[in-house]
Design an enzyme around this catalytic site. Structure first.
Site, PDB file in Angstrom:
ATOM      1  N   THR A  37     -10.471   1.930  20.790  1.00 42.84           N
ATOM      2  CA  THR A  37      -9.862   3.320  20.648  1.00 42.84           C
ATOM      3  C   THR A  37      -9.941   3.536  19.346  1.00 42.84           C
ATOM      4  O   THR A  37     -10.491   3.310  18.708  1.00 42.84           O
ATOM      5  CB  THR A  37      -8.274   3.020  21.723  1.00 42.84           C
ATOM      6  OG1 THR A  37      -7.526   1.795  20.314  1.00 42.84           O
ATOM      7  CG2 THR A  37      -8.287   2.329  22.611  1.00 42.84           C
ATOM      8  N   ALA A  80      -4.056  -7.200  18.591  1.00 41.08           N
ATOM      9  CA  ALA A  80      -3.904  -5.619  19.724  1.00 41.08           C
ATOM     10  C   ALA A  80      -3.031  -5.299  19.799  1.00 41.08           C
ATOM     11  O   ALA A  80      -1.849  -5.930  20.463  1.00 41.08           O
ATOM     12  CB  ALA A  80      -4.691  -5.810  20.723  1.00 41.08           C
ATOM     13  N   THR A 122       6.402  -7.750  14.346  1.00 39.50           N
ATOM     14  CA  THR A 122       5.928  -6.600  13.293  1.00 39.50           C
ATOM     15  C   THR A 122       7.561  -6.513  13.015  1.00 39.50           C
ATOM     16  O   THR A 122       8.411  -7.212  14.441  1.00 39.50           O
ATOM     17  CB  THR A 122       5.879  -4.744  14.069  1.00 39.50           C
ATOM     18  OG1 THR A 122       7.019  -3.976  13.384  1.00 39.50           O
ATOM     19  CG2 THR A 122       7.151  -4.853  15.304  1.00 39.50           C
ATOM     20  N   ASP A 123       7.830  -6.515  11.898  1.00 36.49           N
ATOM     21  CA  ASP A 123       9.307  -5.642  11.205  1.00 36.49           C
ATOM     22  C   ASP A 123      10.335  -5.010  11.800  1.00 36.49           C
ATOM     23  O   ASP A 123      11.425  -5.170  12.041  1.00 36.49           O
ATOM     24  CB  ASP A 123      10.114  -6.057   9.974  1.00 36.49           C
ATOM     25  CG  ASP A 123       9.079  -5.004   9.177  1.00 36.49           C
ATOM     26  OD1 ASP A 123       8.871  -3.625   9.847  1.00 36.49           O
ATOM     27  OD2 ASP A 123       9.753  -4.996   7.834  1.00 36.49           O
ATOM     28  N   GLU A 124       9.845  -4.251  12.671  1.00 43.64           N
ATOM     29  CA  GLU A 124      10.159  -2.839  13.012  1.00 43.64           C
ATOM     30  C   GLU A 124      10.856  -3.175  14.632  1.00 43.64           C
ATOM     31  O   GLU A 124      11.820  -2.136  15.283  1.00 43.64           O
ATOM     32  CB  GLU A 124       9.327  -1.666  13.733  1.00 43.64           C
ATOM     33  CG  GLU A 124       8.761  -1.773  12.086  1.00 43.64           C
ATOM     34  CD  GLU A 124       7.906  -0.066  12.412  1.00 43.64           C
ATOM     35  OE1 GLU A 124       8.490   0.771  13.047  1.00 43.64           O
ATOM     36  OE2 GLU A 124       7.044  -0.011  11.631  1.00 43.64           O
ATOM     37  N   TYR A 149       7.329   2.358  20.162  1.00 42.33           N
ATOM     38  CA  TYR A 149       6.428   1.431  19.703  1.00 42.33           C
ATOM     39  C   TYR A 149       6.919   0.046  19.250  1.00 42.33           C
ATOM     40  O   TYR A 149       7.247  -1.199  19.548  1.00 42.33           O
ATOM     41  CB  TYR A 149       5.651   1.738  18.168  1.00 42.33           C
ATOM     42  CG  TYR A 149       5.687   0.875  17.243  1.00 42.33           C
ATOM     43  CD1 TYR A 149       4.463  -0.077  18.145  1.00 42.33           C
ATOM     44  CD2 TYR A 149       6.179   0.884  16.210  1.00 42.33           C
ATOM     45  CE1 TYR A 149       4.269  -1.422  16.972  1.00 42.33           C
ATOM     46  CE2 TYR A 149       5.437  -0.325  15.203  1.00 42.33           C
ATOM     47  CZ  TYR A 149       4.487  -1.148  16.017  1.00 42.33           C
ATOM     48  OH  TYR A 149       4.105  -2.413  14.772  1.00 42.33           O
ATOM     49  N   LYS A 153       6.981  -3.435  21.261  1.00 34.00           N
ATOM     50  CA  LYS A 153       6.540  -4.613  20.498  1.00 34.00           C
ATOM     51  C   LYS A 153       7.467  -5.816  20.613  1.00 34.00           C
ATOM     52  O   LYS A 153       7.718  -7.221  20.970  1.00 34.00           O
ATOM     53  CB  LYS A 153       6.574  -4.139  19.020  1.00 34.00           C
ATOM     54  CG  LYS A 153       5.052  -3.796  18.628  1.00 34.00           C
ATOM     55  CD  LYS A 153       3.994  -4.651  19.071  1.00 34.00           C
ATOM     56  CE  LYS A 153       3.826  -6.241  18.559  1.00 34.00           C
ATOM     57  NZ  LYS A 153       2.511  -6.676  18.620  1.00 34.00           N
ATOM     58  N   LYS A 188      -2.060   6.288   8.924  1.00 35.12           N
ATOM     59  CA  LYS A 188      -1.139   5.575   8.711  1.00 35.12           C
ATOM     60  C   LYS A 188      -0.614   6.782   7.232  1.00 35.12           C
ATOM     61  O   LYS A 188      -1.325   6.962   6.954  1.00 35.12           O
ATOM     62  CB  LYS A 188      -2.202   4.430   7.799  1.00 35.12           C
ATOM     63  CG  LYS A 188      -2.105   3.534   9.598  1.00 35.12           C
ATOM     64  CD  LYS A 188      -0.828   3.325  10.262  1.00 35.12           C
ATOM     65  CE  LYS A 188      -0.617   2.801  11.662  1.00 35.12           C
ATOM     66  NZ  LYS A 188       0.158   2.494  12.228  1.00 35.12           N
ATOM     67  N   PRO A 191      -3.125   5.067   3.314  1.00 37.08           N
ATOM     68  CA  PRO A 191      -4.269   5.640   3.341  1.00 37.08           C
ATOM     69  C   PRO A 191      -4.554   7.202   3.800  1.00 37.08           C
ATOM     70  O   PRO A 191      -5.468   7.992   2.924  1.00 37.08           O
ATOM     71  CB  PRO A 191      -5.410   5.208   4.331  1.00 37.08           C
ATOM     72  CG  PRO A 191      -3.814   4.266   5.201  1.00 37.08           C
ATOM     73  CD  PRO A 191      -3.131   4.081   4.031  1.00 37.08           C
ATOM     74  N   HIS A 275      13.483   8.216  12.500  1.00 34.20           N
ATOM     75  CA  HIS A 275      13.102   7.675  11.166  1.00 34.20           C
ATOM     76  C   HIS A 275      14.199   6.141  10.730  1.00 34.20           C
ATOM     77  O   HIS A 275      15.091   6.319   9.410  1.00 34.20           O
ATOM     78  CB  HIS A 275      12.620   8.822  10.276  1.00 34.20           C
ATOM     79  CG  HIS A 275      11.576   8.208   8.980  1.00 34.20           C
ATOM     80  ND1 HIS A 275      10.959   8.855   8.241  1.00 34.20           N
ATOM     81  CD2 HIS A 275      10.778   7.451   9.201  1.00 34.20           C
ATOM     82  CE1 HIS A 275       9.968   8.456   7.242  1.00 34.20           C
ATOM     83  NE2 HIS A 275       9.623   7.060   8.119  1.00 34.20           N
TER      84      HIS A 275
END
Length: 333
Positions: A37, A80, A122-124, A149, A153, A188, A191, A275
């Site tokens: 993708t 992935a 992820t920690d999320e 998201y 996860k 992200k 970057p 957020h």
């Protein structure tokens, strides 16, 4: 004794970093399965030996593609994922397909073939912490995801736990904090700020920038995953972190300073809906049980090296930049 690893999402940011790490630190061979993708980039695998790394373009949700690759592998390392929060708020459907059904497809294949499986998360999944809360996430923190998201996860983690318990799948899970380093997509946070400054554009900060993330260099994430794959106890979850808590405001100001600009020379933009305020990882279990420790313990030094990489590899990130900024512009960010 060398193994053959199937690394899903191995042309993405942390997946490709892991493939580079495996080639550098082991004798293992790797098949990368990546849907390619927008987040996948074949250039991220450039320079790796062809006799040790093979790229297969395919979807982890396609059992006909997945099954023969799993059959040939000694272990599967599952990176992935659809992973960008803003994208999940705009259209959640790919997140359900990849993160949930894709994980299910892999689990059925490793169950069939008795293949070792490591799941990257992820920690999320734990939600967030208050800024003044002394606590950090541990393996026992209840799940409390806040976005499409993070909820998908969390769901994929629970699938892994269920398949391990119900079917005896030889699985481990790791939940990692925010990664930074080379080959990260310009959508992200870090970057994006670096490449904006390279282009003479002011960095952009969500809201007041008080949100805190626990940063870890991707090389340290890779070394932790390899440690868990080699020595982790089956059925266990390990949290990966490098004690790198920094507010978004501090990160932007450090980037500006390291790139020769005034630390306050940035713009505030609309905050992301829902957020999360703060993430913080307690990686005591990983460190004490498996003897792992991070190499990049100086966040500023790691950030400086990351800036150098983006300066030196414009050909890698330039094709992504214009479309990414156009997308942000539509939502005032």
């Amino acid at each position: 004794m060398s193994r053959h690893l199937l690394v899903t999402g191995g042309a993405g940011f942390i997946g490709s970093n892991f493939v580079h790490h495996v080639v550098e630190h082991t004798d293992d061979t790797v098949t990368v399965l990546d849907k390619m993708t927008y987040a996948g980039n074949e250039a991220s695998l450039a320079g790796l030996p062809e006799d040790r790394v093979k790229l297969v373009v395919g979807d982890i949700a396609d059992a006909a593609t997945v099954d023969p690759l799993v059959e040939q592998a000694d272990a599967v390392v599952h990176y992935a994922a659809e992973s960008h929060n803003d994208n999940s708020l705009e259209d959640p459907s790919p997140f359900l397909q990849t993160n949930l059904f894709g994980t299910f497809t892999l689990l059925e294949a490793v169950r069939k073939h008795g293949t070792r499986y490591h799941h990257i998360s992820t920690d999320e999944v734990y939600g967030d912490l208050e800024l003044d809360d002394p606590a950090r996430f541990t393996e026992h923190t209840p799940y409390n995801p806040s976005s499409p998201y993070s909820s998908t996860k969390a769901g994929s983690d629970l699938l892994v736990r269920a398949w391990a318990r119900s079917f005896g799948v030889q699985a481990t899970i790791s939940n990692c904090s925010n990664n930074y380093g080379p080959r990260q997509h310009v959508e992200k946070f870090i970057p994006r700020q670096i490449t904006n400054l390279i282009d003479g554009v002011k960095p952009r900060l969500y809201g007041a920038g008080l949100n805190v993330r626990d940063w870890i260099h991707a090389d340290d994430h890779s070394s932790a995953v390899l440690t868990i794959l080699d020595s982790g106890r089956i059925g266990e979850t390990y949290l990966i972190g490098a004690d790198g808590e920094e507010s978004n405001k501090d990160v932007v100001e450090t980037i500006l300073r390291l790139m020769g600009h005034d630390a306050g020379d940035y713009d505030h933009v609309n905050d992301r809906p829902g957020h999360d305020m703060r993430y913080a990882i307690d990686s005591t279990k990983l460190r004490e049980e498996l003897g792992w420790k991070p190499s990049f313990q100086d966040f500023e030094a790691g950030l400086a090296a990351t800036i150098d990489w983006y300066r030196e590899n414009e050909a890698w990130w330039r094709p992504q930049k214009a479309a990414t900024e156009a997308k942000y512009a539509k939502v005032g960010q």
